[in-house]
Design a protein around this motif. Sequence first.
Motif, PDB file in Angstrom:
ATOM      1  N   GLN A 201       6.044   1.715   7.965  1.00  0.00           N
ATOM      2  CA  GLN A 201       6.486   2.093   6.631  1.00  0.00           C
ATOM      3  C   GLN A 201       5.284   2.035   5.705  1.00  0.00           C
ATOM      4  N   VAL A 202       5.076   3.098   4.953  1.00  0.00           N
ATOM      5  CA  VAL A 202       3.941   3.156   4.034  1.00  0.00           C
ATOM      6  C   VAL A 202       4.429   2.829   2.636  1.00  0.00           C
ATOM      7  N   TRP A 203       3.824   1.812   2.040  1.00  0.00           N
ATOM      8  CA  TRP A 203       4.242   1.343   0.718  1.00  0.00           C
ATOM      9  C   TRP A 203       3.110   1.501  -0.281  1.00  0.00           C
ATOM     10  N   GLY A 204       3.302   2.358  -1.249  1.00  0.00           N
ATOM     11  CA  GLY A 204       2.326   2.491  -2.319  1.00  0.00           C
ATOM     12  C   GLY A 204       0.982   2.987  -1.833  1.00  0.00           C
ATOM     13  N   THR A 205      -0.005   2.822  -2.672  1.00  0.00           N
ATOM     14  CA  THR A 205      -1.353   3.252  -2.338  1.00  0.00           C
ATOM     15  C   THR A 205      -2.362   2.222  -2.795  1.00  0.00           C
ATOM     16  N   ALA A 206      -3.402   2.067  -2.019  1.00  0.00           N
ATOM     17  CA  ALA A 206      -4.494   1.164  -2.400  1.00  0.00           C
ATOM     18  C   ALA A 206      -5.686   1.942  -2.921  1.00  0.00           C
ATOM     19  N   GLY A 207      -5.481   3.263  -3.147  1.00  0.00           N
ATOM     20  CA  GLY A 207      -6.582   4.117  -3.543  1.00  0.00           C
ATOM     21  C   GLY A 207      -7.265   3.683  -4.830  1.00  0.00           C
ATOM     22  N   SER A 208      -6.508   3.092  -5.749  1.00  0.00           N
ATOM     23  CA  SER A 208      -7.095   2.669  -7.020  1.00  0.00           C
ATOM     24  C   SER A 208      -7.709   1.281  -6.937  1.00  0.00           C
ATOM     25  N   GLY A 209      -7.675   0.674  -5.776  1.00  0.00           N
ATOM     26  CA  GLY A 209      -8.257  -0.655  -5.611  1.00  0.00           C
ATOM     27  C   GLY A 209      -7.226  -1.745  -5.767  1.00  0.00           C
ATOM     28  N   ILE A 210      -6.456  -2.015  -4.713  1.00  0.00           N
ATOM     29  CA  ILE A 210      -5.414  -3.037  -4.782  1.00  0.00           C
ATOM     30  C   ILE A 210      -6.055  -4.378  -5.113  1.00  0.00           C
ATOM     31  N   PRO A 211      -5.526  -5.101  -6.082  1.00  0.00           N
ATOM     32  CA  PRO A 211      -6.152  -6.356  -6.505  1.00  0.00           C
ATOM     33  C   PRO A 211      -6.050  -7.441  -5.442  1.00  0.00           C
ATOM     34  N   ASN A 212      -7.161  -8.102  -5.207  1.00  0.00           N
ATOM     35  CA  ASN A 212      -7.232  -9.225  -4.271  1.00  0.00           C
ATOM     36  C   ASN A 212      -6.583  -8.925  -2.921  1.00  0.00           C
ATOM     37  N   LEU A 213      -6.985  -7.797  -2.360  1.00  0.00           N
ATOM     38  CA  LEU A 213      -6.480  -7.430  -1.038  1.00  0.00           C
ATOM     39  C   LEU A 213      -6.819  -8.486   0.002  1.00  0.00           C
ATOM     40  N   CYS A 214      -7.981  -9.118  -0.139  1.00  0.00           N
ATOM     41  CA  CYS A 214      -8.384 -10.147   0.826  1.00  0.00           C
ATOM     42  C   CYS A 214      -7.412 -11.322   0.801  1.00  0.00           C
ATOM     43  N   VAL A 215      -6.922 -11.691  -0.369  1.00  0.00           N
ATOM     44  CA  VAL A 215      -5.957 -12.785  -0.485  1.00  0.00           C
ATOM     45  C   VAL A 215      -4.604 -12.344   0.075  1.00  0.00           C
ATOM     46  N   PHE A 216      -4.216 -11.123  -0.241  1.00  0.00           N
ATOM     47  CA  PHE A 216      -2.964 -10.571   0.278  1.00  0.00           C
ATOM     48  C   PHE A 216      -2.947 -10.572   1.802  1.00  0.00           C
ATOM     49  N   ARG A 217      -4.050 -10.125   2.425  1.00  0.00           N
ATOM     50  CA  ARG A 217      -4.115 -10.066   3.879  1.00  0.00           C
ATOM     51  C   ARG A 217      -4.015 -11.461   4.491  1.00  0.00           C
ATOM     52  N   ALA A 218      -4.683 -12.429   3.873  1.00  0.00           N
ATOM     53  CA  ALA A 218      -4.644 -13.796   4.387  1.00  0.00           C
ATOM     54  C   ALA A 218      -3.244 -14.397   4.271  1.00  0.00           C
ATOM     55  N   LEU A 219      -2.572 -14.126   3.150  1.00  0.00           N
ATOM     56  CA  LEU A 219      -1.208 -14.622   2.980  1.00  0.00           C
ATOM     57  C   LEU A 219      -0.262 -13.974   3.982  1.00  0.00           C
ATOM     58  N   ALA A 220      -0.433 -12.675   4.193  1.00  0.00           N
ATOM     59  CA  ALA A 220       0.419 -11.971   5.150  1.00  0.00           C
ATOM     60  C   ALA A 220       0.219 -12.515   6.559  1.00  0.00           C
ATOM     61  N   HIS A 222      -0.729 -15.497   7.308  1.00  0.00           N
ATOM     62  CA  HIS A 222      -0.143 -16.842   7.333  1.00  0.00           C
ATOM     63  C   HIS A 222       1.380 -16.787   7.437  1.00  0.00           C
ATOM     64  N   LEU A 223       1.991 -15.869   6.691  1.00  0.00           N
ATOM     65  CA  LEU A 223       3.447 -15.832   6.616  1.00  0.00           C
ATOM     66  C   LEU A 223       4.099 -15.080   7.775  1.00  0.00           C
ATOM     67  N   ALA A 224       3.393 -14.111   8.315  1.00  0.00           N
ATOM     68  CA  ALA A 224       4.007 -13.286   9.348  1.00  0.00           C
ATOM     69  C   ALA A 224       3.206 -13.216  10.641  1.00  0.00           C
ATOM     70  N   GLY A 225       2.041 -13.840  10.653  1.00  0.00           N
ATOM     71  CA  GLY A 225       1.224 -13.777  11.854  1.00  0.00           C
ATOM     72  C   GLY A 225       0.622 -12.403  12.064  1.00  0.00           C
ATOM     73  N   ALA A 226       0.518 -11.634  10.964  1.00  0.00           N
ATOM     74  CA  ALA A 226      -0.032 -10.290  11.074  1.00  0.00           C
ATOM     75  C   ALA A 226      -1.498 -10.363  11.483  1.00  0.00           C
ATOM     76  N   GLU A 227      -1.915  -9.484  12.365  1.00  0.00           N
ATOM     77  CA  GLU A 227      -3.301  -9.471  12.834  1.00  0.00           C
ATOM     78  C   GLU A 227      -4.200  -8.914  11.758  1.00  0.00           C
ATOM     79  N   GLU A 228      -5.283  -9.616  11.489  1.00  0.00           N
ATOM     80  CA  GLU A 228      -6.214  -9.202  10.435  1.00  0.00           C
ATOM     81  C   GLU A 228      -7.327  -8.337  11.013  1.00  0.00           C
ATOM     82  N   ASP A 229      -7.553  -7.204  10.345  1.00  0.00           N
ATOM     83  CA  ASP A 229      -8.618  -6.292  10.742  1.00  0.00           C
ATOM     84  C   ASP A 229      -9.858  -6.536   9.893  1.00  0.00           C
ATOM     85  N   ASP A 230     -10.989  -5.982  10.339  1.00  0.00           N
ATOM     86  CA  ASP A 230     -12.193  -6.033   9.534  1.00  0.00           C
ATOM     87  C   ASP A 230     -12.071  -4.953   8.471  1.00  0.00           C
ATOM     88  N   TYR A 231     -11.951  -5.378   7.203  1.00  0.00           N
ATOM     89  CA  TYR A 231     -11.694  -4.413   6.143  1.00  0.00           C
ATOM     90  C   TYR A 231     -12.972  -3.825   5.556  1.00  0.00           C
TER      91      TYR A 231
END
Length: 232
Positions: A201-220, A222-231
């Motif tokens: 599912q595609v939600w929104g866009t990060a084209g304008s520079g999603i704020p604190n994406l690095c924090v969002f990825r880390a929280l995700a 932690h909360l869901a065990g989502a695999e982190e990619d090299d951004y």
Amino acid sequence: MREGNSRGREEELLLARISAAAGLARLGRRRATYQAPRTTPGFWRAAAAGARRLLRSVGGRGMRPGARLDLYEHGLTLAVGGRIHVIRYDTTVVRRRRVPSPRGITRAHVLDDVDGEQIVLRCGDFGLPEVWGPVIRRAVTDAQMPPALAALERGERLVFGPVWITADEIGSRRTSLRWARVQRIEILNGSVAVRAAGRWQVWGTAGSGIPNLCVFRALAEHLAGAEEDDYY
């Protein structure tokens, strides 16, 4: 000889100003310094008026002598054009964007300084962006994760551009999913994509520079065990 002495004196005064600004902001110990290449034309930074205002060049004939990026324990300083910008890792907002440069479009980190001004650090502005870029993102994540987790435990909702998260769910606008259903989260073609029940599912866009994406990825992660990619 006099020119050399004068330049050395200017560098000493600049370092003293940087150290004073870092001390006032309680940034801790200096960990690394990156000098701007003197042969790189132009230095771009965001205007304080807002994200849509065009970037303007500082020192159009070349990087101003002494322009430098200093990384500290709790933040960084950027000295350019006679000004010293101070950024704290625990309060800044980091966005990844593509911005103009003398050599075309390039990637950049856009950060909020302690005065609320947006500062642009382009990959070509200082050497070794593959080093200082990840260091800044990790430091921001480490500084902001504990208070973010505490907020989630209190039942608060954290918003990251088009996406929001709570301790139980992740959502965007009218769509939400329980963390237990989330299999993976990625940034695909500039958009936040969530995989659940074997479908993306595609939600929104990060084209304008999603704020604190690095924090969002880390929280995700932690909360869901989502695999982190090299951004980067």
